[in-house]
Scaffold this motif. Structure first.
Motif, PDB file in Angstrom:
ATOM      1  N   GLU A   1      56.193 132.007 -59.829  1.00 47.49           N
ATOM      2  CA  GLU A   1      56.493 133.429 -59.812  1.00 47.49           C
ATOM      3  C   GLU A   1      56.175 133.981 -61.190  1.00 47.49           C
ATOM      4  O   GLU A   1      56.565 133.377 -62.190  1.00 47.49           O
TER       5      GLU A   1
ATOM      6  N   HIS B   1      66.697 133.306 -53.816  1.00 49.91           N
ATOM      7  CA  HIS B   1      67.237 134.382 -54.642  1.00 49.91           C
ATOM      8  C   HIS B   1      66.643 135.699 -54.145  1.00 49.91           C
ATOM      9  O   HIS B   1      65.814 135.712 -53.243  1.00 49.91           O
TER      10      HIS B   1
ATOM     11  N   HIS C   1      64.920 139.497 -55.109  1.00 47.48           N
ATOM     12  CA  HIS C   1      64.279 140.456 -56.022  1.00 47.48           C
ATOM     13  C   HIS C   1      63.067 141.027 -55.305  1.00 47.48           C
ATOM     14  O   HIS C   1      62.673 140.513 -54.253  1.00 47.48           O
TER      15      HIS C   1
ATOM     16  N   HIS D   1      62.215 129.621 -52.177  1.00 48.62           N
ATOM     17  CA  HIS D   1      61.032 129.115 -52.870  1.00 48.62           C
ATOM     18  C   HIS D   1      60.917 127.616 -52.637  1.00 48.62           C
ATOM     19  O   HIS D   1      61.925 126.908 -52.642  1.00 48.62           O
TER      20      HIS D   1
HETATM   21 ZN   LIG Z   1      61.482 134.725 -56.087  1.00 41.63          ZN
END
Ligand SMILES: [Zn+2]
Ligand SMILES: [Zn+2]
Length: 260
Positions: A207, A223, A225, A238
């Motif tokens: 990322e 997570h 975002h 991920h």
């Molecule tokens: Zn991410």
């Protein structure tokens, strides 16, 4: 008079917006998204059209990888798709060519299109826990009987997958427990790789140019975002090169179903 009503109406809109959290996405973990059909259509190896019905997407695949593998030896695809192991898998220390061979299945995924965080965690089970872009299923971080993958890893081919033991009912099913190298080599290390059964998307190990590991993620292995596919933010998993690779304690949302 007309203006007063106009202003009152605007005021009402503002108030109701304030009261209704759904109308003002904050980018938090609880941000609800509905995944568009166009994103599921990035899954390019299916046995029928991908379609959405009553809040679920239906994805059917035969699970046969579109890349070559040593595990095509002796199968109907041998002449076009068999290659010996080439020594390139960095996770394999001593390649163990297992006796299982790739077979064709009929895997039917039914996945919620509006995934949301669940108040209870459903652990993943053995067998398919998600679908990758080339229709190959993802499996969890365990070998049979809940054992760690350590020994199995040596049977992964150069694309980091291997077939399950046996024939029929999931036997011979090719799958990935870890990074699907064919997809990350072709589409990038930071790209969408597929979806888990709870509907949350799975991204590659990098990322913003740097590699993630499990300590960057929560205990579900994800997570929240913004991503290029979800500028408003989304919870996502991920794949990492350290255990548990794809999913930790279980699904972040409530899983759909898979039949094979
Ligand atoms: Zn991410
Ligand atoms: Zn396996």
């Amino acid at each position: 008079m007309k203006n007063i009503w106009h202003i009152a109406f605007l005021f009402f809109i503002l108030l109701s917006c304030d009261d209704d959290k759904d109308c003002c996405p904050s980018g938090s973990d609880d941000n609800e998204v509905t995944i568009p059909l166009s994103l599921y259509q990035k899954i390019y190896k299916t046995t029928s059209d991908i379609y959405i019905e009553n809040g679920f997407v239906y994805i059917n695949t035969d699970g046969v990888p579109d890349h070559k593998s040593p595990y095509f030896l002796g199968t109907q695809w041998e002449s076009e798709k068999y290659v010996p192991y080439d020594g390139s898998n960095p996770f394999v220390t001593n390649f163990n060519f297992n006796p299982n061979r790739i077979s064709e299945g009929n895997i039917r995924f039914k996945i919620p299109i509006s995934p949301k965080k669940s108040s209870t965690t459903t652990p993943t089970s053995m067998g398919p826990i998600g679908v990758s872009l080339n229709g190959v299923p993802f499996y969890n971080q365990y070998a049979g009987g809940g054992a760690p993958l350590s020994n199995e890893i040596n049977s992964f081919d150069q694309y980091n997958g291997h077939p399950a033991p046996g024939r029929g009912g999931g036997g011979g099913r090719y799958h990935y427990h870890m990074e699907p190298f064919w997809l990350t080599q072709n589409y990038g290390k930071n790209t969408l790789l597929g979806f888990l059964l709870d509907g949350f998307p799975i991204y590659g190990p990098e990322e913003n140019g740097s590699e993630l590991n499990s300590s960057d993620l929560d205990n579900h292995h994800g997570h929240s975002h913004p991503t290029s596919d979800f500028p408003g933010g989304v919870y996502h998993y991920h794949i990492t090169s350290d255990a548990p690779y794809l999913n930790g304690v279980g699904y972040y949302g409530a899983p759909g179903t898979v039949n094979e």
